[in-house]
Design an enzyme around this catalytic site. Structure first.
Site, PDB file in Angstrom:
ATOM      1  N   ARG A  63       0.838  -1.211   0.000  1.00  0.00           N
ATOM      2  CA  ARG A  63       0.000   0.000   0.000  1.00  0.00           C
ATOM      3  C   ARG A  63       0.869   1.257   0.000  1.00  0.00           C
ATOM      4  O   ARG A  63       0.522   2.261  -0.635  1.00  0.00           O
ATOM      5  CB  ARG A  63      -0.929  -0.022   1.215  1.00  0.00           C
ATOM      6  CG  ARG A  63      -1.973   1.084   1.209  1.00  0.00           C
ATOM      7  CD  ARG A  63      -3.120   0.754   2.150  1.00  0.00           C
ATOM      8  NE  ARG A  63      -4.095   1.838   2.177  1.00  0.00           N
ATOM      9  CZ  ARG A  63      -4.214   2.715   3.170  1.00  0.00           C
ATOM     10  NH1 ARG A  63      -3.431   2.630   4.236  1.00  0.00           N
ATOM     11  NH2 ARG A  63      -5.121   3.670   3.125  1.00  0.00           N
ATOM     12  N   HIS A  67       0.478   4.262  -2.706  1.00  0.00           N
ATOM     13  CA  HIS A  67       0.242   5.645  -2.292  1.00  0.00           C
ATOM     14  C   HIS A  67       1.409   6.550  -2.684  1.00  0.00           C
ATOM     15  O   HIS A  67       1.214   7.754  -2.852  1.00  0.00           O
ATOM     16  CB  HIS A  67      -0.006   5.707  -0.781  1.00  0.00           C
ATOM     17  CG  HIS A  67      -1.408   5.348  -0.404  1.00  0.00           C
ATOM     18  ND1 HIS A  67      -2.220   6.139   0.380  1.00  0.00           N
ATOM     19  CD2 HIS A  67      -2.159   4.261  -0.718  1.00  0.00           C
ATOM     20  CE1 HIS A  67      -3.409   5.563   0.527  1.00  0.00           C
ATOM     21  NE2 HIS A  67      -3.383   4.412  -0.118  1.00  0.00           N
ATOM     22  N   ASN A  95      -3.731   8.957   4.882  1.00  0.00           N
ATOM     23  CA  ASN A  95      -2.568   8.097   5.113  1.00  0.00           C
ATOM     24  C   ASN A  95      -2.258   7.803   6.573  1.00  0.00           C
ATOM     25  O   ASN A  95      -1.652   6.775   6.887  1.00  0.00           O
ATOM     26  CB  ASN A  95      -1.325   8.725   4.477  1.00  0.00           C
ATOM     27  CG  ASN A  95      -1.371   8.710   2.962  1.00  0.00           C
ATOM     28  OD1 ASN A  95      -2.062   7.888   2.361  1.00  0.00           O
ATOM     29  ND2 ASN A  95      -0.643   9.624   2.329  1.00  0.00           N
ATOM     30  N   HIS A 194      -6.404  -6.305  -2.884  1.00  0.00           N
ATOM     31  CA  HIS A 194      -7.242  -6.301  -1.678  1.00  0.00           C
ATOM     32  C   HIS A 194      -7.461  -7.717  -1.167  1.00  0.00           C
ATOM     33  O   HIS A 194      -8.159  -7.922  -0.181  1.00  0.00           O
ATOM     34  CB  HIS A 194      -8.588  -5.628  -1.959  1.00  0.00           C
ATOM     35  CG  HIS A 194      -8.529  -4.139  -1.991  1.00  0.00           C
ATOM     36  ND1 HIS A 194      -9.625  -3.349  -2.240  1.00  0.00           N
ATOM     37  CD2 HIS A 194      -7.487  -3.279  -1.819  1.00  0.00           C
ATOM     38  CE1 HIS A 194      -9.275  -2.070  -2.217  1.00  0.00           C
ATOM     39  NE2 HIS A 194      -7.980  -2.002  -1.961  1.00  0.00           N
TER      40      HIS A 194
END
Length: 330
Positions: A63, A67, A95, A194
């Site tokens: 992740r 990001h 975040n 996911h």
């Protein structure tokens, strides 16, 4: 020398400069083969050690990479700490506190600075660590083109406009990924990650409330699997203020990077609106079905998509810098 010959020479020089620039800007597998041969092995060691202590670190690192790349390109700007004069990306409400894995990158960087001082970028470390995290969770293996350099800007204000929300519909997701030169099918493919990781309960009870007050109905989202709702409500009680409460994004195999995410979406067990919405468009629904029925296909598509994502807006050549400390601009 005639003006015609001068013009010809100028064109040749411009072409050569263009070739040099493109070669310089292009990432390549084995970039550190001569300058720091142990670079990738050192990163793997750091990630493996962290994973053995806490297997939840793998989805956290993946992740982080996502990001990072979706804001200013893959330049490790997400790793930079805030200062008294600037609030950095990592401290955006999007975040913080959900992003994790920073300390693993710090460990790898410290080891690399001992072995190969000033050579390996934080952006490349994060890309290598993502590959290793996927492999450790039994996902596909792939080679990582490297040669990224680190950015010098990290702004909290950049986060919200760029990071896709879990409440987005398929059209919004498609546009968000298109803004990063990623196709709709690549969006569906990357959504499959996911299959590992957890969500804070606060996301599915506030930001994307599908459990208690969906679209102001004071009821769960009717698109959620009826047997799945009580499981989620048990894990995430209404009105709870416990910020540590989490729920796996894949209730079937939450620690394995497999294609079960797509099978879950097909039976309405996608945790977020952004998961369920993939069923509402014929093209994305077809992709979900194909990936659900063929793990090898998803693996193949995923490795291509994650490598492509890792090249969004990269800083290369002599631009940017190689940070000594991933948290601080040199």
């Amino acid at each position: 020398m005639s003006s015609k010959m001068q013009s010809h020479i100028s064109i040749v020089v411009l072409v050569l400069l263009s070739v040099v620039y493109n070669l310089e800007a292009q990432l390549q597998v084995g970039f550190y083969a001569k300058t720091c041969p142990s670079a990738e092995t050192i990163v793997t060691q750091a990630v493996t050690q962290a994973f053995q202590s806490n297997n939840g670190i793998a989805p956290g690192i993946i992740r982080l990479h996502f990001h990072d790349c979706f804001i200013r390109g893959c330049d490790a700007s997400v790793l930079i700490d805030s200062t008294s004069s600037n609030t950095a990306e990592k401290d955006s409400p999007v975040n913080n506190p959900s992003l994790r894995g920073f300390e693993v990158i710090d460990t790898a960087k410290a080891m690399l600075e001992t072995q190969c001082k000033g050579i390996v970028s934080c952006a490349d470390i994060l890309a290598f660590a993502t590959r290793d995290s996927i492999a450790l969770t039994k996902g596909p293996s792939y080679n990582v083109p490297s040669g990224r350099r680190d950015g010098r800007v990290s702004l909290m204000s950049d986060v919200l406009p760029n990071i896709p929300s879990p409440a987005m519909n398929v059209s919004q997701l498609t546009q968000n990924f298109a803004n990063k030169q990623l196709s709709q099918d690549e969006m569906v493919t990357l959504s499959g990650i996911h299959t590992i990781g957890r969500s804070h309960c606060s996301i599915i009870t506030t930001v994307d409330d599908r459990l208690y007050n969906f679209s102001g109905t004071n009821a769960p989202d009717p698109a959620l699997n009826s047997a799945y709702v009580p499981q989620l409500q048990t894990a995430c009680p209404k009105g709870s203020t416990d910020t540590s409460s989490v729920v796996p994004m894949d209730p079937t195999t939450p620690l394995v990077a497999d294609n079960k995410y797509y099978a879950n979406v097909l039976v309405n067990k996608g945790l977020f609106t952004s998961d369920w919405t993939l069923r509402t468009n014929s093209a994305t629904a077809n992709a979900v079905s194909q990936n659900a029925g063929n793990q090898a296909l998803w693996f193949s598509k995923f490795t291509k998509a994650i490598v492509k994502m890792g090249q969004i807006g990269v800083t290369t050549g002599t631009a940017g810098e190689i940070r000594t400390n991933c948290r601080v601009i040199n």
